[in-house]
Structure formats: C-alpha cells, structure tokens
Design a protein around this motif. Sequence first.
Motif, mmCIF file in Angstrom:
data_model
loop_
_atom_site.group_PDB
_atom_site.id
_atom_site.type_symbol
_atom_site.label_atom_id
_atom_site.label_comp_id
_atom_site.label_asym_id
_atom_site.label_seq_id
_atom_site.Cartn_x
_atom_site.Cartn_y
_atom_site.Cartn_z
ATOM 1 N N TYR A 75 12.789 -0.900 -11.083
ATOM 2 C CA TYR A 75 14.070 -0.230 -10.885
ATOM 3 C C TYR A 75 14.211 0.214 -9.432
ATOM 4 O O TYR A 75 13.252 0.712 -8.831
ATOM 5 C CB TYR A 75 14.192 0.993 -11.797
ATOM 6 N N GLN A 76 15.407 0.085 -8.900
ATOM 7 C CA GLN A 76 15.664 0.523 -7.535
ATOM 8 C C GLN A 76 15.367 2.009 -7.367
ATOM 9 O O GLN A 76 14.935 2.457 -6.312
ATOM 10 C CB GLN A 76 17.117 0.225 -7.152
ATOM 11 N N GLN A 77 15.582 2.777 -8.424
ATOM 12 C CA GLN A 77 15.359 4.211 -8.324
ATOM 13 C C GLN A 77 13.890 4.560 -8.066
ATOM 14 O O GLN A 77 13.604 5.635 -7.529
ATOM 15 C CB GLN A 77 15.825 4.926 -9.589
ATOM 16 N N ASP A 80 13.926 4.459 -4.352
ATOM 17 C CA ASP A 80 14.780 5.527 -3.839
ATOM 18 C C ASP A 80 14.095 6.888 -3.985
ATOM 19 O O ASP A 80 14.119 7.702 -3.054
ATOM 20 C CB ASP A 80 16.122 5.537 -4.572
ATOM 21 N N ILE A 87 19.733 8.569 -5.274
ATOM 22 C CA ILE A 87 19.701 7.481 -6.252
ATOM 23 C C ILE A 87 21.128 7.205 -6.703
ATOM 24 O O ILE A 87 21.729 7.983 -7.446
ATOM 25 C CB ILE A 87 18.807 7.850 -7.453
ATOM 26 N N LYS A 88 21.679 6.097 -6.261
ATOM 27 C CA LYS A 88 23.075 5.762 -6.552
ATOM 28 C C LYS A 88 23.217 4.483 -7.359
ATOM 29 O O LYS A 88 24.158 4.334 -8.135
ATOM 30 C CB LYS A 88 23.854 5.613 -5.236
ATOM 31 N N THR A 89 22.301 3.538 -7.162
ATOM 32 C CA THR A 89 22.445 2.228 -7.793
ATOM 33 C C THR A 89 22.172 2.278 -9.286
ATOM 34 O O THR A 89 22.955 1.773 -10.100
ATOM 35 C CB THR A 89 21.500 1.211 -7.132
ATOM 36 N N ASP A 90 21.048 2.887 -9.664
ATOM 37 C CA ASP A 90 20.670 2.946 -11.076
ATOM 38 C C ASP A 90 21.383 4.104 -11.769
ATOM 39 O O ASP A 90 21.467 5.219 -11.236
ATOM 40 C CB ASP A 90 19.163 3.128 -11.216
ATOM 41 N N THR A 91 21.879 3.835 -12.953
ATOM 42 C CA THR A 91 22.551 4.867 -13.751
ATOM 43 C C THR A 91 21.992 4.887 -15.172
ATOM 44 O O THR A 91 22.644 5.362 -16.095
ATOM 45 C CB THR A 91 24.064 4.626 -13.800
ATOM 46 N N SER A 95 17.582 7.823 -14.631
ATOM 47 C CA SER A 95 18.253 8.127 -13.370
ATOM 48 C C SER A 95 18.882 9.521 -13.405
ATOM 49 O O SER A 95 19.007 10.140 -14.474
ATOM 50 C CB SER A 95 19.349 7.093 -13.122
ATOM 51 N N GLN A 515 26.891 10.285 -8.484
ATOM 52 C CA GLN A 515 28.014 10.011 -7.603
ATOM 53 C C GLN A 515 29.356 10.316 -8.258
ATOM 54 O O GLN A 515 30.258 10.876 -7.621
ATOM 55 C CB GLN A 515 27.981 8.543 -7.151
#
Length: 527
Positions: A75-77, A80, A87-91, A95, A515
């Motif tokens: 995961y990108q988080q 991050d 952390i904006k990409t993963d929701t 996250s 966000q």
Amino acid sequence: MKNIKTYSAALLMAWAFASCSDFLDTVPDNRAEIDTESKVTSLLVSAYPSYYPIMMFEKASDNTADNGEMYAFEYQQEQDAYLWNDIKTDTDQDSPQGMWNGLYMAIASANHALQAIEQMGNPASLNAQKGEALLCRAYAHFVLANIFCEAYDPATASTKLGIPYATKPETEVAPEYTRGTLEETYQHIEADLLEGLPLINDNLYSVPKYHFNKKAANAFAARFYLFYVKEDKSNYEKVLEYGKVVLGTNPARSLRQLQADLGPLTELDERGDAYISASVDANLLITPINSSWPYIYGPYNMAKRYGMNRTVTTYETLWADAPWNSNTLFYAFLNGMEQKLCFFKYRMYFEYTDKVNGIGYRHAVIVPFSTNETLLCCIEANILKAQPDYATAVEYMNEWLDASKGDGRYGYPETLTEDKIVDFYEGVGYTPIPVTDETKRTVKKHLNPCFSFVNKKQENMIHCVLQMRRIETIHDGSRWMDVKRYGIEITHNRDGMDPIVLTKDDPRRAFQLPQDVIEAGLEANPR
C-alpha cells in the motif's frame, strides 16, 4: 449487529464532512426503532471500533526501517507513513480515511444507544448498557485524538486542535462541526469515562472480554490518565488507582506467561489464536478490526520494503541490550526474514465473499487492553508521580520480566535493582540524530516530554519502562504514541537518499485529516 439499520446517525457522522455532500438530499429514515432493551444491547456491538491505526502507527515509528527499492510495499500508505507524508492516495481500512469513518461510525452507534436509553426514561435496568455506550464513545474519541492530534501538553492543550466530539445522533445531512481544542477533547473523554465506568456490569455479557468489562474499563482509565498529563502530577495517582482494580494486590497472577501460553505451540496460526484467546487472564478486551496488518508485518514474502528488520531488532527492539542482561526474551518466538522479523501475535482471518476467485475481506483480532500493558502504565506512574516510588516500580518491572521469560535456552533475565537500571542507561549512549551508521542505534534516545525530570535517576528509570513498553507492545502501534508523548526524535533512513528526522516539535506527529474532511471545511492540521 445484523438486523438493525441506523442510517441517520450511524452513517451520517462518517459522511458529515464528505465533499460529495450532494449524494444525499434528504435525511434517510428507514431505520428500525431501537425501542427495547435487547435492541440497545445488540446495537452496542457496533459501538466498538472495527478500525485501529496499527499500520499507520508502526510504519511512522522507529520500529520500522527502509530495506531498499529492491523490495516492494503493498500500500502507498506504508511509504507515506514511513516518510511522514500526508496519506492521500489510500482510503481503505488502514488509512486515515478508514479510521475517521470507522471510528465515527462506532461513536454514532454509541450515541444512538444513549439516545434510546434516554427516550426509554433511563431505566436502572439499562445502566450497564449506558455505561458501555459511554465507555465506547470515550474510547473511540481517544483513539481519534491519538491519530489526528498532538500529544497532550497542559501548557498548550488549550490552544492545540482537538477533534469534533459527537454526543448526539445527527439529524441533518451536512451538519457543521468545529474541532475545538485538545483540552476540550480530553475533558469530554474524561466526563464520559467517569460517568460510564461505575455503571459497567460484567453480568450483562456472555463473554465479558468482548466488551468493556470492569477490568477493561479500568485499564482504559489507567492509560487515559497516563496520557492526560497534569502539571501537578495528580493524574499519576489516578493511573495507580484504576490500575489497582485491574491488577489487584498480586499483579503477577494475571500477567501473560509467555512460555506457558505460547511456548508449546509451534504453528503460527495456533500462536495467533492463543495470543488473543479470551481464556488468557492477561487479555482484558478483545476486538475484531478490518485490517491487512497481519500480512504486512507477518513472516510472509510480501511488503518487505518497510519493516522491523534485523538491524532495528538487534539494536533497538527485541534483541537489544537491556539492564536485565538478557536480550533474548522473545528469541524463540521470532519469525520472518532479514527485512521484517516479527513476534507473531495477530494472524489474518479472511472473510471470503467469493471463494472461487479468492475475493473477500481481511480481518485481524487485537487486544487493545491487557494486564501487562496496565502494569507498565503503573510502573511509569510510580516513577513520575509527585513522590516517586522507585521500589514499587522495580518490583513491578521484575514481575513483568518473570512473566516474559522464555524456556531458558537463551538465558533468563537477571533481577533488576534501582542501581542496575541507572548504571545500565548511564552507560548507553543516545542514538545519534540523524542515524548515519546503523550500528550506532541504541535503546536510549533523547526524551523531550512536556515536563522536566527531577533528576537523572528518574530519566533512566523512564528509559527502562519505555524499553519494556516497546517490547510488550511490539507490532501494536503503541510505540508511536510513546514517541509522541515523550517528544522522542527519530530518524528514518531512505534508500539512496539523505535520512529524514522527526523533530520533537514536528507537526507531522499528528496525522493529517482525510482530504475530503478538509475540503468540507474542517480545519486541517498545520504543516
């Protein structure tokens, strides 16, 4: 809860700050009426958060290192959080977005239950349910504060941002909220805690450890007052007061016995099941969460970019030097690989929605409160209270060591004394900032709490309990909260790049709000 729909509150709190507010143009009202005691009891099942920030906290802490670009992350988080980026990409479920939605959903369920109890006339027969709802509401807000707020400092809490404290079910599609101050948030948590705790009745539950039973509620109170620092140090006495209810007069009898509980088990899943078992006296509250964490930290050939690698394990965590002269308490219980070693405590429980295609949901079961952690809270309180009681602190330390020892193959820990603790940490150098030589890592880091130590002895005693806490709560996310509470500056190295440092006053110690919450008008954390 399977059969009671509570859309107007259970969903609106999660959606209240959503940027796509036009998704709803009317207040939905197709919920079942919560008009019986059994329905209130059922509703409270959903008042326990099914989200917990273990992955975010562990990746942001000094328990994690960068193993290099040759390895991947899932995961990108993960990246991050390690780099202390927003952390904006993963929701997803691990996250900040998942935490915000999931925790406020739990709060909404608690508020629905409290409203229903009030509408029934607050009968004495629902006192236990009322106490449980108040504890759940306080706990979910406490977790949110630890994610999205800075650590509590009595000198600045009246000016620092808190979180919206929800006390009633919502009746509007897009109500306006303000964050208030951190001081106000903690005051609300305390009020719910003090009102709810005397009402808890273990006889309400068939399996008390799946709920805020008396011991779990008192363990929560002990941790809350440890974090709720007062200038006059009065809250440390409250830590001991509530801790005594949990531990009794003989704490050793209720601690997790590492060798007895886990030693005979050789299969990882067996150990995972045993660790979270309701039959273990040490486990006070047991809750399921939606999370991929067992895969990420576990001994699997995946997500190896960021992990507790051999260097961190050797110099800082489970194999590090210690004043008890045995750095191998958990040696026989570690699994994994060079990039990520782990003490396996949380296994993955996979819920299939499509077995043919292997599709479903990832779950873990965690132990938010245990007697072991409560004992460590009491050790810290004994060291820091107005009149320090080092003798009792050391007695408790030795009880924790005795319960944590393995089968003896790698040596037993030596009995601690005040002098042995002080001498050990006086002889250990502080981990340099930044860390440019991995072999210079140590278990001792500069502490910058919101209070002053009375002398070096007190500081060294705190170094010891923080090392114990780091071991006891490994992979739980708790180390990040200790880093915040004590203003510990940490370094994260980056493959092929200069290291980055999280300073004691770095605003990134508070994770950024989701966000869409910011876009809807709630004040963002400073950056």
